[in-house]
Write an enzyme that holds these catalytic residues in place. Structure first.
Site, PDB file in Angstrom:
ATOM      1  N   GLU A 261       0.851  -1.050   0.069  1.00 62.12           N
ATOM      2  CA  GLU A 261      -0.106   0.222  -0.158  1.00 62.12           C
ATOM      3  C   GLU A 261       0.853   1.190   0.034  1.00 62.12           C
ATOM      4  O   GLU A 261       1.665   1.521   0.882  1.00 62.12           O
ATOM      5  CB  GLU A 261      -0.712   0.124   1.155  1.00 62.12           C
ATOM      6  N   THR A 305      -6.194   2.537  -5.328  1.00 60.73           N
ATOM      7  CA  THR A 305      -5.836   1.174  -4.983  1.00 60.73           C
ATOM      8  C   THR A 305      -6.639   0.239  -6.331  1.00 60.73           C
ATOM      9  O   THR A 305      -6.027  -0.637  -6.949  1.00 60.73           O
ATOM     10  CB  THR A 305      -6.301   0.787  -3.790  1.00 60.73           C
ATOM     11  N   HIS A 422      -0.929   3.531   4.768  1.00 60.99           N
ATOM     12  CA  HIS A 422      -2.124   4.471   4.061  1.00 60.99           C
ATOM     13  C   HIS A 422      -2.127   5.684   4.776  1.00 60.99           C
ATOM     14  O   HIS A 422      -1.981   5.745   6.082  1.00 60.99           O
ATOM     15  CB  HIS A 422      -3.310   3.625   4.255  1.00 60.99           C
ATOM     16  N   ASP A 481       1.018   0.351  -5.012  1.00 55.60           N
ATOM     17  CA  ASP A 481       0.087   0.463  -5.904  1.00 55.60           C
ATOM     18  C   ASP A 481       0.303   2.101  -6.566  1.00 55.60           C
ATOM     19  O   ASP A 481      -0.225   2.388  -7.456  1.00 55.60           O
ATOM     20  CB  ASP A 481      -1.370   0.184  -5.136  1.00 55.60           C
ATOM     21  N   HIS A 482       0.635   2.826  -5.496  1.00 51.71           N
ATOM     22  CA  HIS A 482       0.413   4.462  -5.898  1.00 51.71           C
ATOM     23  C   HIS A 482       1.411   5.060  -4.815  1.00 51.71           C
ATOM     24  O   HIS A 482       1.962   4.583  -4.109  1.00 51.71           O
ATOM     25  CB  HIS A 482      -0.955   4.934  -5.994  1.00 51.71           C
TER      26      HIS A 482
END
Ligand code: GP9
Ligand code: MN
Length: 687
Positions: A261, A305, A422, A481-482
């Protein structure tokens, strides 16, 4: 005393009194149902306030319609509306119990045509207390029949009724504004249906859903087979042959995809106060058995996500706005990784995630993707100390996942979605084992701490894989993911990178995330090929020796010497080994220098790349918005039927535990659990 008495008198003899009774009982009942039947996760004063207040405006508006009618009719129309609204609530209670999500028009539309339609299971899952949803309606009808409530036949003034409706609309507006303030992008980013209910209420959710469904079905209706041929033509012209040297090197292996994440590439090798932030991942990154990519970019849009997942599972881009998985995940046809692996390699497929199953519409979309199993938060033991932010803390999540993983028949394709790293990067003291950075930017400084925690969790998981021997039978895929630190933190980002400044070009390079394929015996190395999330599936399929030439995929094998190395960003920006584009500005990738006055030749080149990027994005959009894959059947591929899958915990676990397969880790471990081999230092689990 007499005052109270006359108020009650008014309630039962005046038309507005009657209206008040219906309105208030409906409001309070709905609130009670929110609290007892759904898991809406309201935190903080604002969310709780909105949760309490949100049934009122819509009820006022809708029940208010009845006031426009005259005489007894007015009363019965109000009752009828009350009954319809209550039935909608009731249906959602049942649906939610089974699917942890709210009913959607597209589900209602498709459920009729299936063998396992909702009707059958409804009887089994209804509880007596669910019928309390109709209690107020029944009592009110009773009071009318027994004449405790008396008809007031005087008509109300039209002006008054209109004013009341106007007030309701204004209240809906205020509610919406307050909600948007607390959760920006609530309506556009399509996170989770339960967010809409939490902030705006059941009825607004119905309108929202109807609007979304109408929008998507209109686009779908417009699309036709000829749209597909332009996509196919483009893909044929741009086809790149995968690297034969790597074809099938991981044939038959389990695949474990670990979704890291918000994990950025700069964390690899990053040290804070002399301490490595991610020692386990660093080791993996440099292992001779790992193929690591140093110029691998995230390509997500608003769907974050879910966009990453969309790309990894399908090699299709997310959308320009909202989340493709939310908007199209329930109804579209896909040719996704789990289905391909199952059909071509006999894989069992599963996703595990310590967060809510409805988030990003996962519990619907995964069925369209063809996942056999989806274990979201409801499959896990949860305690307040286990949970932070969006889900279970990673160590807790992974430690509890073992009991499911070890039962999966091999070979399996498993995705583990972590979540502790996150935004806003909060972590309780006990779990902090590295200092926060000191940029002074609150949302940035905790990032290394949660990343460090995630890294430790991965370390624990890798140890377990080693101890159980699973590592020898598995290819691991790890990817970020980012971004974790958004483009709004230039100053803090510059400090983290120890740079004087942080330009827009730096921010583009900040979109790099790790991608690693790790397997015993794999010929690894750090590759500086430019690529992005769209390319993972073609690369993986080649490693597994699965031929995917026939499927609609926009990515390319990253190991191919002919990989085009043009990495699109969802907004049309791009980066190649030579050039980059951010906003309207072009840069030289190597130096980060702006290309101020490109000569004619270079200009043509840059325009060509820009066009390629936008063409690619818009063709992918067409595939999703037009549901074009419904017109297409790749050779040897059987269309996925979402109704073949059921994520109901009881049923799914029964199947998982009873599966007679001798290929599960559990079976091979003499039918004993391997949970003890999982060592964690999670303080929450200390005895
Ligand atoms: C929630 C998680 C977070 O389940 O996957 O999604 P994100 O906010 O990163 O898109
Ligand atoms: Mn994410």
């Amino acid at each position: 005393m007499t005052r109270i008495k006359s108020f009650f008198q008014w309630l039962v003899t005046n038309k507005l009194g009657f209206f008040t009774i219906v309105l208030i009982t409906f409001w309070l009942k709905t609130y009670l149902i929110y609290l007892t039947k759904f898991n809406l996760g309201a935190v903080g004063a604002m969310q709780n306030f909105l949760l309490f207040i949100n049934p009122l405006p819509a009820a006022l508006l809708l029940l208010g319609i009845g006031l426009f009618f005259k005489g007894r009719k007015s009363y019965w129309i109000i009752i009828a509306i009350d009954l319809i609204l209550s039935t909608w609530l009731f249906a959602n209670i049942l649906y939610y119990r089974e699917f942890s999500n709210f009913l959607s028009l597209s589900i209602i539309k498709t459920s009729g045509s299936t063998a396992d339609n909702l009707g059958k299971s409804i009887v089994g899952i209804t509880k007596i207390s669910d019928f309390l949803t109709f209690l107020d309606v029944a009592v009110i009808i009773g009071l009318m029949a027994s004449k405790v409530i008396k008809y007031d036949l005087r008509p109300l003034k039209l002006k008054f009724n209109l004013l009341l409706e106007g007030l309701a609309v204004a209240l809906i507006g205020v509610n919406l504004m307050m909600a948007q303030k607390d959760r920006s992008g609530l309506l556009t980013r399509t996170f989770d249906n339960s967010y809409i209910v939490k902030y705006l209420g059941m009825n607004q959710y119905a309108v929202y859903d109807a609007f979304k469904t109408a929008q998507t079905s209109e686009q779908m209706a417009k699309a036709n087979v000829s749209d597909l041929s332009s996509v196919k033509k483009y893909l044929k012209v741009n086809y790149v042959k995968p690297n034969p040297e790597y074809a099938g090197v991981a044939k038959g292996k389990n695949v474990i995809v670990i979704h890291l994440e918000s994990f950025q590439q700069f964390l690899i090798g990053y040290k804070w106060k002399g301490k490595e932030v991610t020692p386990n991942l660093n080791k993996l990154y440099h292992s001779k058995n790992t193929l690591s990519f140093s110029n691998f970019y995230n390509q997500v849009g608003q769907g974050k996500t879910s966009d990453a997942e969309m790309m990894l599972e399908n090699s299709l881009y997310g959308l320009q706005s909202g989340s493709a998985m939310s908007s199209y995940g329930t109804s579209n046809t896909f040719e996704s990784a789990p289905a391909i692996l199952n059909q071509a390699g006999g894989y069992t497929t599963a996703v595990m995630h310590g967060g809510a199953g409805s988030f990003w519409n996962r519990n619907n979309a995964y069925k369209q993707f063809g996942y056999h199993y989806f274990m979201p938060l409801s499959y896990y033991e949860n305690k307040p100390k286990y949970y932070i932010g969006y889900g279970l803390k990673d160590k807790i999540f992974l430690s509890q996942s073992i009991k499911y993983i070890e039962r999966l028949p091999q070979p399996f394709y498993l995705k583990l979605i972590t979540v502790t790293n996150h935004y806003p990067y909060d972590l309780d003291k006990k779990n902090q084992s590295i200092d926060p950075t000191d940029t002074g930017d609150e949302t940035v400084d905790g990032y290394v701490q949660t990343a460090h925690y995630l890294d430790q969790a991965i370390g624990e998981f890798l140890q377990w894989m080693k101890k159980t021997g699973l590592d020898k039978k598995t290819i691991l895929v790890l990817y970020g993911d980012h971004y974790g630190i958004s483009g709004n933190h230039h100053k803090a980002s510059a400090e983290l990178l120890k740079q004087d400044e942080f330009t827009n070009f730096d921010n583009l390079k900040f979109q790099r995330v790790p991608l690693m394929f790790h397997m015993k015996g794999l010929k690894g190395g750090i590759k500086d090929t430019y690529g992005g999330e769209i390319d993972v599936l073609p690369t993986l399929l080649n490693l597994l020796g699965i031929n995917d030439k026939d499927t609609i995929q926009f990515g390319h094998d990253l190991l191919s010497s002919k990989a085009p190395q043009i990495v699109a960003q969802r907004n049309g920006d791009f980066i190649t080994p030579e050039y980059a584009k951010v906003g309207g500005t072009f840069y030289y990738t190597k130096t980060g220098e702006e290309i101020e006055k490109p000569d004619k030749k270079l200009k043509t080149k840059l325009v060509a790349i820009s066009n390629k990027v936008t063409t690619q994005l818009s063709l992918s959009d067409r595939v999703i918005a037009g549901d074009l894959l419904r017109f297409y059947k790749p050779k040897g591929f059987k269309k996925v039927n979402p109704h073949d899958y059921d994520y109901n915990e009881k049923k799914a676990l029964k199947q998982l535990y009873s599966s007679k397969t001798k290929t599960s880790l559990w079976y091979q471990n003499h039918k004993k659990t391997t949970q003890k081999q999982f060592k964690t230092d999670a303080p929450e689990l200390e005895k």
